[in-house]
Structures are given as C-alpha cells and as structure tokens.
Design an enzyme around this catalytic site. Structure first.
Site: not given
Ligand SMILES: [Zn+2]
Length: 411
Positions: A83, A178
């Site tokens: 992501d 994340e």
């Molecule tokens: Zn990163």
C-alpha cells in the site's frame, strides 16, 4: 547477476498500480489495488520459480526461496508493504526516469510548482550521474514501499538464477495497509517460521534502523457538571475550562514534539473534543527508553490532580494504553539480526549507519511479537509527498546487500 533494468521495470510496473490505503474503508485490505498488485506479485514470483507463492484471503503475499545449502540454517524473511500513504494520491502515477542525473533541481512536469530542490535534498548532490525516478508532481511516487517490493523481487530472481550462492530458506512477505497502522494484523508468524525478518522500507542507502520509539496512548476523560448557564452560579463545573487548564499544565517548552528531536521523548496532546459535561483528550506518550513512559504517565496524573484541586466538582480519568515498544528491546534477544546486516554492508565496502526512528514501524510490532525485524534502506526519499523520489543505484545496492545477508545467515 543483479539486473538494474529488470529492477527498474519492476519498480515502474508496481508504482503504476494505485494501492492507496483508505483510512475508513471498513474492509481489509482497504483498497482493491492492493489485492491486484498482490496477484501480479504472486504471478511474477511463480515465473521466477517460487512455486509456493500465494496470496491469503487478506491479500498477504508469501513465498519461499528454497535453501541452496543442505545443513539446517535459520530461516529469514524479507518484508515490504504493497500500500501507499493516503496523504497524497497514488492514482495515475506517471513515473519520470531521469538518467545520468546532472545535479540540478528537478522540476516535475505535471505540476511545475513542484520542484525537488537539492537544497532540501542534499543527498541528491552525491547522486550525480545516477538514475533518479520521480512522479510527475501530481501524485506521490510510491517508492514507499514499492522500492522495497522491487528489491525483494529482484533478490528472488537473482538467487534463483545463481544457485551457487549458499543460503538457507528465505521467506518473502508482502503486507497490506501498513500506512494506516494495520500492516501486521493478518500476518501468520507461525506459518512464516522465520528466526529474523527485515523490513525493506528504509530511506536512502546503507542505513539500518535499529530503534523506534516506545509508545503509549493516554485517553483522558474530563468530567464537569452541566446545568443551564442562567442558573449556573456556584453549580456549573465546565469541562471545557477544566480540560484547558489540564492542557496548560503539560510541558510545552520541553517534552513536546515542537521542541524535541533525536533521542528526546515527548507528550503530545493531539485530539480534544467535548462540551460542558464531558471532554476527552488523546495524548501520545513517546520515548526511546520504555521505562520513561511511566514517568510521562505520572506527569499526566499529577497535572490531573492539580487541575481537579483547582476545579472542585470536576474529575479527570487518565487511561494509558500500550501501543508499541522500542525495537531495540527485542533486537537485543537476537543480536545476529543487526550484526549480520552490518557485516553484509561491510562486505560490499559500504559504511553501515545505525539509525533511530522517531515513530513506530511494522518491524517494531513484529519484533514485539517475537520476530526480530530491523529496517533496511531501499533508495526511497521524501515519502508520502508529490516530491517523493527514488534512486535506482541505491535500490540495486539494497539487492546486493540482501544477497550478502542471506549468505551470512547460512554460515
Ligand atoms: Zn513504508
């Protein structure tokens, strides 16, 4: 051999898939592009020859580079996240490849008000003649963390092509979301079966992040007494005023993010909401020394006691919740994780820099869960911004570093 053009083409392919994490999506992963990129990575891993490559129902991609040595040696893992940050859009990324960089400021063609200046990026001056990649200025680039993905993929291809390189089992782990704090939620550590892991999510070159903050969150609930203002005399206790008094007692010219850097910790009130009857504050507690978090919490409780003494009838409840712990605490239990990373760089005649992060990483969560996970450089710079850029040669160095690292673990 490590193929820089293949590495570059992987990187350019990955950044053009929109994998922006969405804060309030209510599903995992938070955006469909993350699943799409994961599917492509699985296909590519299989083409490389990693037959067990798979994507879980949560979009987590795993694969194994089988050992080339016969004796039992520790399994290690390499992790990157698919992501990108929601702070700048990652939709329609048009990567710009600047070959043989001439050392000048980089004006981005899609929005010429966006300029990557050498004054703000002094490390660019060291990279004259190299290949720099930017966005066109209307999006982020996504080198955070697609540089990491490309580095790990190139490592897998390199090791499969060079079976004479001695190494143990190497696990590939690509995670989702994340950037919104959910990178580790659906990782199965038992199935991963690794002795140590490395996140490939660090800036520049030759850095090994070995410490993060230790972090707690305080939820402070302030209660007053609400009554119609027309008859408030002697009865009303206004939680808005109580909360303001409480905040005014917190350190401001020290122990605040505005006044600290390097190894100093802080108290950071960052949310306040409420009314006359009740107000709530959220306060971050941060320090590299975990034991100091208790002192920060004590300061909050002292301020609360002083405030309630000044506002009879009010009450303040300070509830401290653990967030994450300094990675150094867990890395101390498996010192090889850092020492082999340092040795790998030295073998390439490079100078390892041990660095600290004034924040948390997925590595701090993984380390806390029992898997020691320092963070390594991948050639990314200026993350989360339209001024993000990456250096191909630094990415290539990261692959070379990992190729040394896997051999050290097999010795
Ligand atoms: Zn990163």
């Amino acid at each position: 051999m490590i193929d820089p053009e293949r590495l570059l083409s992987r990187f350019l392919r990955y950044v053009q898939i929109d994998t922006t994490a969405r804060e309030d999506a209510g599903r995992y992963p938070s955006s469909p592009g993350q699943l799409e990129l994961g599917r492509i990575l699985v296909e590519e891993l299989r083409e490389i020859g990693l037959d067990d490559a798979a994507q879980s129902e949560f979009g987590i991609v795993t694969a194994t580079i089988p050992a080339t040595v016969k004796k039992a040696v520790p399994t290690i893992a390499f992790n990157s996240h698919v992501d990108t940050s929601p702070e700048t859009t990652g939709a329609g990324v048009k990567p710009q490849v600047i070959r043989n960089y001439d050392g000048r400021d980089l004006v981005l063609p899609g929005d010429t008000s966006k300029v990557i200046r050498t004054a703000d990026n002094p490390e660019l001056r060291e990279l004259v003649g190299r290949t720099i990649i930017t966005s066109d200025g209307t999006t982020l680039l996504g080198a955070d963390d697609k540089a990491g993905l490309a580095v790990i993929m190139e490592l897998a291809a390199h090791l499969k092509q060079q079976p004479d390189i001695p190494h143990g089992p190497v696990r590939v782990l690509f995670t989702c979301d994340e950037e919104i704090g959910h990178g580790v939620d659906h990782v199965n550590l038992a199935a991963l079966g690794a002795t140590a892991c490395y996140t490939l999510d660090g800036r520049g070159a030759d850095e090994i992040d070995v410490e993060t903050f230790s972090a707690d969150l305080a939820i402070v609930t302030v209660r007053g007494v609400n009554i119609h203002p027309s008859i408030g005399k002697g009865k009303m206790v206004n939680a808005v005023r109580v909360a303001a008094d409480f905040v005014s007692r917190l350190p401001r010219d020290q122990l605040s993010p505005e006044t600290t850097d390097e190894r100093q910790g802080f108290l950071h009130p960052y949310v306040i909401q409420g009314g006359v009857a009740e107000a709530t504050l959220k306060i971050l507690l941060r320090d590299f020394d975990t034991a100091n978090l208790a002192q920060l919490a004590e300061r909050l409780r002292r301020a609360a006691a002083d405030t309630t003494a000044a506002f009879p009838g009010s009450s303040i409840d300070v509830n401290v919740i653990q967030q994450y712990r300094n990675m150094a605490d867990g890395l101390a239990r498996e010192p090889r994780a850092v020492s082999y990373a340092q040795e790998a760089l030295k073998r390439l005649s490079r100078e390892p820099k041990l660095t600290i992060v004034r924040g948390g990483t997925d590595g701090s969560r993984l380390t806390e869960l029992g898997l020691p996970t320092p963070n390594l450089s991948t050639g990314q710079h200026n993350p989360h911004s339209p001024l993000e850029w990456a250096c191909l040669e630094e990415m290539q160095q990261a692959v070379a570093m990992l190729a040394q690292l896997v051999q050290l673990w097999a010795q």
